[in-house]
Design an enzyme around this catalytic site. Sequence first.
Site, PDB file in Angstrom:
ATOM      1  N   GLN B 128       0.841  -1.199   0.000  1.00  0.00           N
ATOM      2  CA  GLN B 128       0.000   0.000   0.000  1.00  0.00           C
ATOM      3  C   GLN B 128       0.877   1.251   0.000  1.00  0.00           C
ATOM      4  O   GLN B 128       1.584   1.506   0.976  1.00  0.00           O
ATOM      5  CB  GLN B 128      -0.888  -0.006   1.242  1.00  0.00           C
ATOM      6  CG  GLN B 128      -1.793   1.209   1.385  1.00  0.00           C
ATOM      7  CD  GLN B 128      -2.508   1.213   2.732  1.00  0.00           C
ATOM      8  OE1 GLN B 128      -1.922   0.852   3.742  1.00  0.00           O
ATOM      9  NE2 GLN B 128      -3.755   1.623   2.747  1.00  0.00           N
ATOM     10  N   GLY B 129       0.826   2.027  -1.064  1.00  0.00           N
ATOM     11  CA  GLY B 129       1.623   3.252  -1.146  1.00  0.00           C
ATOM     12  C   GLY B 129       0.744   4.478  -0.997  1.00  0.00           C
ATOM     13  O   GLY B 129       0.455   5.173  -1.977  1.00  0.00           O
ATOM     14  N   SER B 131       0.900   6.639   2.375  1.00  0.00           N
ATOM     15  CA  SER B 131       1.610   7.635   3.193  1.00  0.00           C
ATOM     16  C   SER B 131       2.861   8.159   2.510  1.00  0.00           C
ATOM     17  O   SER B 131       3.535   7.432   1.774  1.00  0.00           O
ATOM     18  CB  SER B 131       2.019   7.016   4.529  1.00  0.00           C
ATOM     19  OG  SER B 131       0.913   6.479   5.186  1.00  0.00           O
ATOM     20  N   SER B 163       4.405  -1.139   3.964  1.00  0.00           N
ATOM     21  CA  SER B 163       4.606  -2.483   4.498  1.00  0.00           C
ATOM     22  C   SER B 163       4.780  -3.497   3.371  1.00  0.00           C
ATOM     23  O   SER B 163       4.076  -3.423   2.360  1.00  0.00           O
ATOM     24  CB  SER B 163       3.414  -2.916   5.355  1.00  0.00           C
ATOM     25  OG  SER B 163       3.200  -1.990   6.374  1.00  0.00           O
ATOM     26  N   GLU B 246      -9.843  -1.775   5.190  1.00  0.00           N
ATOM     27  CA  GLU B 246      -8.676  -1.926   6.052  1.00  0.00           C
ATOM     28  C   GLU B 246      -9.083  -1.793   7.522  1.00  0.00           C
ATOM     29  O   GLU B 246      -8.653  -2.557   8.371  1.00  0.00           O
ATOM     30  CB  GLU B 246      -7.612  -0.886   5.685  1.00  0.00           C
ATOM     31  CG  GLU B 246      -6.315  -1.078   6.467  1.00  0.00           C
ATOM     32  CD  GLU B 246      -5.201  -0.119   6.035  1.00  0.00           C
ATOM     33  OE1 GLU B 246      -5.486   0.788   5.233  1.00  0.00           O
ATOM     34  OE2 GLU B 246      -4.071  -0.290   6.527  1.00  0.00           O
TER      35      GLU B 246
HETATM   36  C1  LIG Z   1       3.675  -0.537  11.208  1.00  0.00           C
HETATM   37  C2  LIG Z   1       3.172   0.458  10.252  1.00  0.00           C
HETATM   38  C3  LIG Z   1       2.827   0.063   8.988  1.00  0.00           C
HETATM   39  C4  LIG Z   1       2.365   0.984   8.069  1.00  0.00           C
HETATM   40  N1  LIG Z   1       2.093   0.553   6.809  1.00  0.00           N
HETATM   41  C5  LIG Z   1       1.718   1.447   5.883  1.00  0.00           C
HETATM   42  C6  LIG Z   1       1.522   1.042   4.552  1.00  0.00           C
HETATM   43  O1  LIG Z   1       1.660  -0.127   4.222  1.00  0.00           O
HETATM   44  N2  LIG Z   1       1.178   1.957   3.642  1.00  0.00           N
HETATM   45  C7  LIG Z   1       0.994   3.276   3.977  1.00  0.00           C
HETATM   46  O2  LIG Z   1       0.646   4.041   3.122  1.00  0.00           O
HETATM   47  N3  LIG Z   1       1.179   3.699   5.239  1.00  0.00           N
HETATM   48  C8  LIG Z   1       1.549   2.817   6.195  1.00  0.00           C
HETATM   49  N4  LIG Z   1       1.771   3.237   7.484  1.00  0.00           N
HETATM   50  C9  LIG Z   1       1.677   4.672   7.769  1.00  0.00           C
HETATM   51  C10 LIG Z   1       0.530   5.092   8.663  1.00  0.00           C
HETATM   52  O3  LIG Z   1      -0.669   5.082   7.946  1.00  0.00           O
HETATM   53  C11 LIG Z   1       0.879   6.463   9.224  1.00  0.00           C
HETATM   54  O4  LIG Z   1       1.978   6.301  10.075  1.00  0.00           O
HETATM   55  C12 LIG Z   1      -0.253   7.083   9.975  1.00  0.00           C
HETATM   56  O5  LIG Z   1      -1.317   7.410   9.131  1.00  0.00           O
HETATM   57  C13 LIG Z   1       0.191   8.339  10.750  1.00  0.00           C
HETATM   58  O6  LIG Z   1       0.890   9.226   9.949  1.00  0.00           O
HETATM   59  P1  LIG Z   1       2.310   9.801  10.423  1.00  0.00           P
HETATM   60  O7  LIG Z   1       3.144   8.648  10.777  1.00  0.00           O
HETATM   61  O8  LIG Z   1       2.797  10.730   9.410  1.00  0.00           O
HETATM   62  O9  LIG Z   1       2.014  10.578  11.760  1.00  0.00           O
HETATM   63  P2  LIG Z   1       1.499  12.093  11.866  1.00  0.00           P
HETATM   64  O10 LIG Z   1       0.342  12.269  10.960  1.00  0.00           O
HETATM   65  O11 LIG Z   1       2.627  13.012  11.733  1.00  0.00           O
HETATM   66  O12 LIG Z   1       0.972  12.100  13.340  1.00  0.00           O
HETATM   67  C14 LIG Z   1       1.818  12.324  14.485  1.00  0.00           C
HETATM   68  C15 LIG Z   1       0.938  12.490  15.705  1.00  0.00           C
HETATM   69  O13 LIG Z   1       0.079  13.623  15.532  1.00  0.00           O
HETATM   70  C16 LIG Z   1      -1.271  13.257  15.660  1.00  0.00           C
HETATM   71  N5  LIG Z   1      -2.083  14.016  14.713  1.00  0.00           N
HETATM   72  C17 LIG Z   1      -1.840  14.291  13.423  1.00  0.00           C
HETATM   73  N6  LIG Z   1      -2.837  14.979  12.876  1.00  0.00           N
HETATM   74  C18 LIG Z   1      -3.756  15.164  13.833  1.00  0.00           C
HETATM   75  C19 LIG Z   1      -5.030  15.780  13.894  1.00  0.00           C
HETATM   76  N7  LIG Z   1      -5.610  16.363  12.816  1.00  0.00           N
HETATM   77  N8  LIG Z   1      -5.689  15.754  15.061  1.00  0.00           N
HETATM   78  C20 LIG Z   1      -5.158  15.150  16.154  1.00  0.00           C
HETATM   79  N9  LIG Z   1      -3.960  14.553  16.157  1.00  0.00           N
HETATM   80  C21 LIG Z   1      -3.268  14.544  15.007  1.00  0.00           C
HETATM   81  C22 LIG Z   1      -1.308  11.776  15.332  1.00  0.00           C
HETATM   82  O14 LIG Z   1      -2.431  11.146  15.919  1.00  0.00           O
HETATM   83  C23 LIG Z   1       0.001  11.298  15.911  1.00  0.00           C
HETATM   84  O15 LIG Z   1      -0.155  11.082  17.279  1.00  0.00           O
HETATM   85  C24 LIG Z   1       2.220   2.329   8.434  1.00  0.00           C
HETATM   86  C25 LIG Z   1       2.557   2.727   9.713  1.00  0.00           C
HETATM   87  C26 LIG Z   1       3.034   1.818  10.616  1.00  0.00           C
HETATM   88  C27 LIG Z   1       3.378   2.279  12.008  1.00  0.00           C
END
Ligand SMILES: Cc1cc2nc3c(=O)[nH]c(=O)nc-3n(C[C@H](O)[C@H](O)[C@H](O)COP(=O)(O)OP(=O)(O)OC[C@H]3O[C@@H](n4cnc5c(N)ncnc54)[C@H](O)[C@@H]3O)c2cc1C
Lengths: 394, 389
Positions: B128-129, B131, B163, B246
Amino acid sequence: MDFRLTDDQEALRRGMRQLLDRRFGPTALHQAADPLAHHAPSEDLARLWRQLGEAGLFSLRADESAGGVGLGLPEAVLVFEEAGRALLPGPLVATHLAGGWGLVPGAAEGRAVVTAMDAGPPSSGLTSPPAGAVPDNTLVEHLEAADAVLVVGDGEVRLLETTGSDLDETVKDSEQADNLPAAAPVRSVDPLSPLHRVTDRPSPGSRTAAENRQGGLRNGLQGRRRGVEGMRKGLEEGAAREVGEGLGERLPTVDADVLRREAGVLTAAQQLGSAHRTLELAVGYAREREQFGRPIGTFQAVQHLCAGMLVRAETARSAVYAAAATREDEEMCAAKLLADEAATSNARDCLQVFGGMGFTWEAEVHLHLKRAWLRAEQWVTSVAAEEKLATALL
Amino acid sequence: MDLTRTPEEEDFRARLRTWLARELPTLPPRPDPLDWPARRAYDMDWQHRLHRAGYAGLHWPRDAGGQGATPTQHLIFLEETEAAGAPYVGAGFVGLLHAGPTIAAEGTPEQRARWLPPILRGDQVWCQGFSEPDAGSDLASLRTRAVRDGDHYVVTGSKIWTSHAEVADWCELLVRTDPDAPRHRGLTWLALPMDAPGVTVRPLRTLAGSTEFAEVFLDEVRVPVTHRVGDENDGWRVTMVTLSFERGTAFVGEVVACRRTLRLLAQHARKTGRWDDAVLRRRLGRLNAEFTALWRLIQWNVSEAAHGLRNGGTGVPAENGSLFKLRYSHARQELYEVAAAALGPDALDLTQEWTRERLSSLSYTIAAGTSQIQHTILAERVLGLPKGR
Ligand SMILES: Cc1cc2nc3c(=O)[nH]c(=O)nc-3n(C[C@H](O)[C@H](O)[C@H](O)COP(=O)(O)OP(=O)(O)OC[C@H]3O[C@@H](n4cnc5c(N)ncnc54)[C@H](O)[C@@H]3O)c2cc1C
């Protein structure tokens, strides 16, 4: 498998909501809770009971051949959910069980008010009372208004009358008459649920064991007679029922565990209704109330409180409905545990969303919180449920 | 409120049980959890066996290559495979649980015929691409560009946390096709072959020490327009379908697994004497209630989706899939916290499976949308609270 409600079930729920709007709507609730208004709680309850009896609340599950409605536990759960939502007062579960199982004449029609004591096996860590006795400190709701008390014990169900009856003679002769409990009034945290505490020992406000021997529970109370002719008649005819062993009349036709399980599910259903109501109140208020020039519902801190309430209420709903459909003990424990949590925590969060208004007597939310605390102590408490659910894993 | 099973469904259970009893002893040994190519091979071998026996895509619609089984049969399948200790979807997660269902719901007949059978056979792995480094929770702000060039898109940008990218054949890729449109209206959902020229995968190490996810760099990668699922610039809507699967259904099988782990934990605590600790015991009891309720919640959601399908709906899980996802991710973390309490000092030993699971459970409140984001979705889209700023 289709977990969704059927059309009939949806209709039943709607009907109950409409009925309660008429019989015990928000105005009636506020009047009942008004500390300054003149109340005659026993008479009010008797009137309400007859209305609910006419509506079929207590005969819902009795056989159609016995004049009942012949519905099942899932339907009863929907009805009790609405009752919890409206904060309908009174020993609904006990009277419903007495009516459905035909334990007390007049209960099914709402002519007899039946309350109950859970004298079941104690949860671990607490000492067990002597066989057949009610554990000390057991609370009973609406005792003064009640015509009879179901004592759901460890493996047996007994019936106590709150007024003089044929039972007296038997009781006097019984060797274990010392087991008879006395009851002292408690200043109940819930303004709509008067409580008594059962005690074996003489204490201020309760009678001594010697006085108890004269007439059992009734002597510990200022109970009034009302609409119990049918009941007395029933008792005289009750050839199938055993009398004796100290604590009221034993009812061999009903299994204590089944009764307790049903009581647990129906109490959980009331908690569920309350949890959904406080969610609805919080969401409504969050939309209306403005601070900083916008509705407080736009603030994420408030939004997340509300979302958390939704999650609790919906998770509890699946557990409660499943317990009603499966009738399994483990499911019932899960249902009670999660519904208790949903009701108490949702009322707390609702209070928070309401701010200072939430701390007033006038806002409905404190009534939900107090009732939720009370229901959490009834039937299956969290310690008992958790211990049982833990043991079930082995 | 009917939770009973029909004789056909019980029959299905019996046949499945017999098959599992025959098949499972013939499985190869489990691979090293850190060796992703070996894990892919193992997981695909299992999928292959399921397919041969007619259990692949059990509850997928028939016209998507599925078996058209009832939702109850699907849940029975999950219960029985878990009880028998069968392998889990593993590397098949994205393909089987959200990319595949998205293609089934939104793809053209040609696209279904092309991509779904290899997923069901266990021939192809998807990733899944979505993020990007600067677009996590705020997914709609993503910047990977796709510029139309004849019958191709030319894609440039980078993805992160992808992932299984290291072992994937295809990627469900979300790109920006119209940079001038409002954020949500300029996105498009593409199927990207991972071996296309210009795709570079750089594995990232998780805190559990595994190269489970990766960065994916895209440098003028040419993707045929026929690889687009849904309309151009309608990718946000398609993405919501993907995320609904999902969050709403992909973790359903894990709940069965958690219930088994919970029983094992209780037995372990009993053996070591930690069972005498009332606090631990009560936490186990409460978790039992939690997972019992989650299982019932799943049955509720599945019943709703099945009803929708019967009435001409899409079968896509409703928005309160977020409700399940939220509650489940916290329950799973609590499960492995309790596991640590039951293990005592052994919780510090990485060779213990529960220690590794405790680490990986930390991602559950982040991946597939953080808990904060799920709360906001429930508040705004389910409860209808005014949009925050
Ligand atoms: C093990 C793992 C597997 C993953 N696999 C995939 C994958 O296969 N494909 C893919 O596309 N992505 C994948 N992801 C990515 C995942 O979807 C993102 O990590 C997630 O959506 C959060 O984005 P971020 O990491 O940029 O955190 P951020 O968005 O930067 O968030 C950081 C913190 O700020 C908080 N925050 C952000 N915005 C708000 C808001 N509007 N209100 C309140 N709080 C907020 C969040 O809750 C979090 O606590 C994976 C992540 C993990 C950990």
